[in-house]
Design a protein around this motif. Structure first.
Motif, PDB file in Angstrom:
ATOM      1  N   ALA A  90       0.829  -1.208   0.000  1.00  0.00           N
ATOM      2  CA  ALA A  90       0.000   0.000   0.000  1.00  0.00           C
ATOM      3  C   ALA A  90       0.865   1.260   0.000  1.00  0.00           C
ATOM      4  O   ALA A  90       0.543   2.252  -0.677  1.00  0.00           O
ATOM      5  N   ASP A  91       1.974   1.211   0.746  1.00  0.00           N
ATOM      6  CA  ASP A  91       2.896   2.348   0.741  1.00  0.00           C
ATOM      7  C   ASP A  91       3.517   2.531  -0.642  1.00  0.00           C
ATOM      8  O   ASP A  91       3.666   3.664  -1.133  1.00  0.00           O
ATOM      9  N   MET A  92       3.867   1.418  -1.273  1.00  0.00           N
ATOM     10  CA  MET A  92       4.421   1.503  -2.623  1.00  0.00           C
ATOM     11  C   MET A  92       3.389   2.047  -3.610  1.00  0.00           C
ATOM     12  O   MET A  92       3.733   2.810  -4.528  1.00  0.00           O
ATOM     13  N   GLU A  93       2.133   1.673  -3.405  1.00  0.00           N
ATOM     14  CA  GLU A  93       1.083   2.187  -4.276  1.00  0.00           C
ATOM     15  C   GLU A  93       0.959   3.706  -4.142  1.00  0.00           C
ATOM     16  O   GLU A  93       0.744   4.411  -5.140  1.00  0.00           O
ATOM     17  N   ASN A  94       1.104   4.206  -2.922  1.00  0.00           N
ATOM     18  CA  ASN A  94       1.068   5.651  -2.722  1.00  0.00           C
ATOM     19  C   ASN A  94       2.149   6.361  -3.524  1.00  0.00           C
ATOM     20  O   ASN A  94       1.924   7.447  -4.070  1.00  0.00           O
ATOM     21  N   TRP A  95       3.323   5.736  -3.601  1.00  0.00           N
ATOM     22  CA  TRP A  95       4.401   6.300  -4.411  1.00  0.00           C
ATOM     23  C   TRP A  95       4.136   6.092  -5.897  1.00  0.00           C
ATOM     24  O   TRP A  95       4.394   6.976  -6.712  1.00  0.00           O
ATOM     25  N   ARG A  96       3.633   4.917  -6.253  1.00  0.00           N
ATOM     26  CA  ARG A  96       3.431   4.611  -7.669  1.00  0.00           C
ATOM     27  C   ARG A  96       2.544   5.649  -8.342  1.00  0.00           C
ATOM     28  O   ARG A  96       2.841   6.117  -9.447  1.00  0.00           O
ATOM     29  N   THR A 114       2.112   8.676  -7.709  1.00  0.00           N
ATOM     30  CA  THR A 114       2.734   9.986  -7.896  1.00  0.00           C
ATOM     31  C   THR A 114       3.557  10.038  -9.174  1.00  0.00           C
ATOM     32  O   THR A 114       3.783  11.121  -9.720  1.00  0.00           O
ATOM     33  N   GLY A 115       4.033   8.883  -9.629  1.00  0.00           N
ATOM     34  CA  GLY A 115       4.908   8.832 -10.786  1.00  0.00           C
ATOM     35  C   GLY A 115       6.306   9.360 -10.526  1.00  0.00           C
ATOM     36  O   GLY A 115       7.140   9.418 -11.435  1.00  0.00           O
ATOM     37  N   LYS A 116       6.592   9.710  -9.284  1.00  0.00           N
ATOM     38  CA  LYS A 116       7.899  10.296  -8.965  1.00  0.00           C
ATOM     39  C   LYS A 116       8.975   9.217  -8.890  1.00  0.00           C
ATOM     40  O   LYS A 116       8.702   8.077  -8.526  1.00  0.00           O
ATOM     41  N   PRO A 117      10.212   9.566  -9.234  1.00  0.00           N
ATOM     42  CA  PRO A 117      11.276   8.561  -9.259  1.00  0.00           C
ATOM     43  C   PRO A 117      11.616   8.017  -7.878  1.00  0.00           C
ATOM     44  O   PRO A 117      11.645   8.755  -6.894  1.00  0.00           O
ATOM     45  N   VAL A 118      11.860   6.722  -7.844  1.00  0.00           N
ATOM     46  CA  VAL A 118      12.338   6.040  -6.643  1.00  0.00           C
ATOM     47  C   VAL A 118      13.516   5.171  -7.075  1.00  0.00           C
ATOM     48  O   VAL A 118      13.376   4.325  -7.960  1.00  0.00           O
ATOM     49  N   VAL A 119      14.669   5.411  -6.477  1.00  0.00           N
ATOM     50  CA  VAL A 119      15.887   4.682  -6.823  1.00  0.00           C
ATOM     51  C   VAL A 119      16.374   3.939  -5.587  1.00  0.00           C
ATOM     52  O   VAL A 119      16.595   4.556  -4.539  1.00  0.00           O
ATOM     53  N   PRO A 142       5.584  -3.816  -7.428  1.00  0.00           N
ATOM     54  CA  PRO A 142       4.374  -2.986  -7.354  1.00  0.00           C
ATOM     55  C   PRO A 142       4.645  -1.494  -7.563  1.00  0.00           C
ATOM     56  O   PRO A 142       3.764  -0.758  -7.985  1.00  0.00           O
ATOM     57  N   LEU A 143       5.875  -1.066  -7.250  1.00  0.00           N
ATOM     58  CA  LEU A 143       6.241   0.339  -7.444  1.00  0.00           C
ATOM     59  C   LEU A 143       6.892   0.414  -8.829  1.00  0.00           C
ATOM     60  O   LEU A 143       8.105   0.329  -8.970  1.00  0.00           O
ATOM     61  N   THR A 144       6.051   0.566  -9.832  1.00  0.00           N
ATOM     62  CA  THR A 144       6.475   0.289 -11.207  1.00  0.00           C
ATOM     63  C   THR A 144       7.608   1.182 -11.696  1.00  0.00           C
ATOM     64  O   THR A 144       8.377   0.777 -12.569  1.00  0.00           O
ATOM     65  N   GLN A 145       7.713   2.407 -11.164  1.00  0.00           N
ATOM     66  CA  GLN A 145       8.783   3.289 -11.631  1.00  0.00           C
ATOM     67  C   GLN A 145      10.081   3.120 -10.850  1.00  0.00           C
ATOM     68  O   GLN A 145      11.063   3.802 -11.129  1.00  0.00           O
ATOM     69  N   ALA A 146      10.090   2.217  -9.868  1.00  0.00           N
ATOM     70  CA  ALA A 146      11.290   2.036  -9.055  1.00  0.00           C
ATOM     71  C   ALA A 146      12.441   1.495  -9.894  1.00  0.00           C
ATOM     72  O   ALA A 146      12.271   0.579 -10.696  1.00  0.00           O
ATOM     73  N   GLU A 147      13.609   2.067  -9.684  1.00  0.00           N
ATOM     74  CA  GLU A 147      14.842   1.585 -10.304  1.00  0.00           C
ATOM     75  C   GLU A 147      15.680   0.925  -9.219  1.00  0.00           C
ATOM     76  O   GLU A 147      16.081   1.581  -8.256  1.00  0.00           O
ATOM     77  N   VAL A 148      15.914  -0.369  -9.350  1.00  0.00           N
ATOM     78  CA  VAL A 148      16.688  -1.108  -8.359  1.00  0.00           C
ATOM     79  C   VAL A 148      18.077  -1.367  -8.922  1.00  0.00           C
ATOM     80  O   VAL A 148      18.233  -1.982  -9.974  1.00  0.00           O
ATOM     81  N   ILE A 149      19.092  -0.880  -8.218  1.00  0.00           N
ATOM     82  CA  ILE A 149      20.478  -0.987  -8.666  1.00  0.00           C
ATOM     83  C   ILE A 149      21.236  -1.864  -7.680  1.00  0.00           C
ATOM     84  O   ILE A 149      21.380  -1.514  -6.500  1.00  0.00           O
ATOM     85  N   GLY A 150      21.705  -3.015  -8.135  1.00  0.00           N
ATOM     86  CA  GLY A 150      22.552  -3.852  -7.305  1.00  0.00           C
ATOM     87  C   GLY A 150      23.976  -3.333  -7.326  1.00  0.00           C
ATOM     88  O   GLY A 150      24.491  -2.952  -8.380  1.00  0.00           O
ATOM     89  N   VAL A 151      24.605  -3.292  -6.151  1.00  0.00           N
ATOM     90  CA  VAL A 151      25.972  -2.776  -6.050  1.00  0.00           C
ATOM     91  C   VAL A 151      26.899  -3.914  -5.644  1.00  0.00           C
ATOM     92  O   VAL A 151      26.858  -4.402  -4.507  1.00  0.00           O
TER      93      VAL A 151
END
Length: 246
Positions: free
Chosen positions: A156-162, A164-169, A190-199
């Motif tokens: 649900a928290d991720m949906e709140n961000w989704r 907005t369309g705002k970037p999440v990295v 679920p947070l479709t615009q999230a960019e997940v970067i493995g380091v």
């Protein structure tokens, strides 16, 4: 001169007090570029205070020591309720990430009151939970998440961000103690615009100058791309952080 873990670059630094809606005073610090106005702002949300997380946790401390000078970014750090650091102790008691909602909103309101431009949330570990749960605010440009455990934040928290369309990295260490890159990519779907970067090679605490530099570079790449990549040398005035903890 090579920029090292203890290097403190020039900035205008001043202590601040945040006032929460439930009546607490939180201690913090604002670091601004010495010359001219900042182009963006980082609102730092620190790791778990019951595991020694605080506004002076090393990655956040180094962001405040370097980014005003190197990237023209303002850095706001503060201790959430009941948290102690070298700067002092904020009022209140640890609220398991729930009552800290008021702390996050107080910091966001401070950026608006001060006229600080383009605020981004920079959360680390527990701080990523606060960003995801309480940070999808109209004032906020996006969220940068270091070592997100996803213990408290829900779909649900991720949906709140989704919406907005705002970037999440999300920067996820290869050897994280709680959530590693492959699982993180699945959990963040679920947070479709999230960019997940493995380091590669990194651990939850980002110990080691190469990992700090990678984190700060990834931050600046999103927040002020004109300043990316960050230099590793500095020829101007500087100080040494004699209280460095890591």
């Amino acid at each position: 001169m090579e920029i090292r873990a203890t290097t403190v670059l020039p900035a205008v630094r001043r202590p601040i007090t945040l006032h929460t809606a439930d009546g607490l005073e939180l201690i913090g610090e604002l670091a601004l570029p010495e010359d001219g106005d900042p182009v963006a702002t980082l609102v730092c949300l620190h790791p778990l205070p019951t595991a020694e997380g605080m506004m002076d946790s090393h990655v956040l401390r180094k962001a405040s020591f370097r980014l005003p000078a190197l990237a023209n970014i303002a850095v706001l750090r503060f201790n959430t309720r009941g948290t102690t650091s070298r700067h002092g102790t904020s009022q209140g008691e640890f609220g398991e990430g729930e009552t800290e909602k008021h702390d996050v909103l107080a910091a966001i309101e401070f950026t608006e009151f001060e006229g600080l431009p383009r605020p981004w949330l920079l959360g680390w570990s527990f701080g990523t939970e606060l960003a995801l749960k309480w940070g999808a605010d109209p004032q906020i440009e996006g969220a940068l998440l270091l070592s997100p455990p996803l213990h408290r934040a829900t779909e649900a928290d991720m949906e709140n961000w989704r919406v907005t369309g705002k970037p999440v990295v999300a920067l996820v260490p290869e050897h994280d103690d709680y959530l590693r890159p492959e699982e993180a990519r699945e959990r963040f779907k679920p947070l479709t615009q999230a960019e997940v970067i493995g380091v590669d090679g990194a651990k939850h605490l980002w110990v080691g100058e190469p990992y700090v530099r990678r984190v700060l570079d990834e931050i600046v790449k999103r927040v002020n791309p004109d300043a990316h990549p960050l230099p590793t040398e500095w020829d101007g005035p500087h100080e040494k952080d004699v209280q460095a903890l890591g």
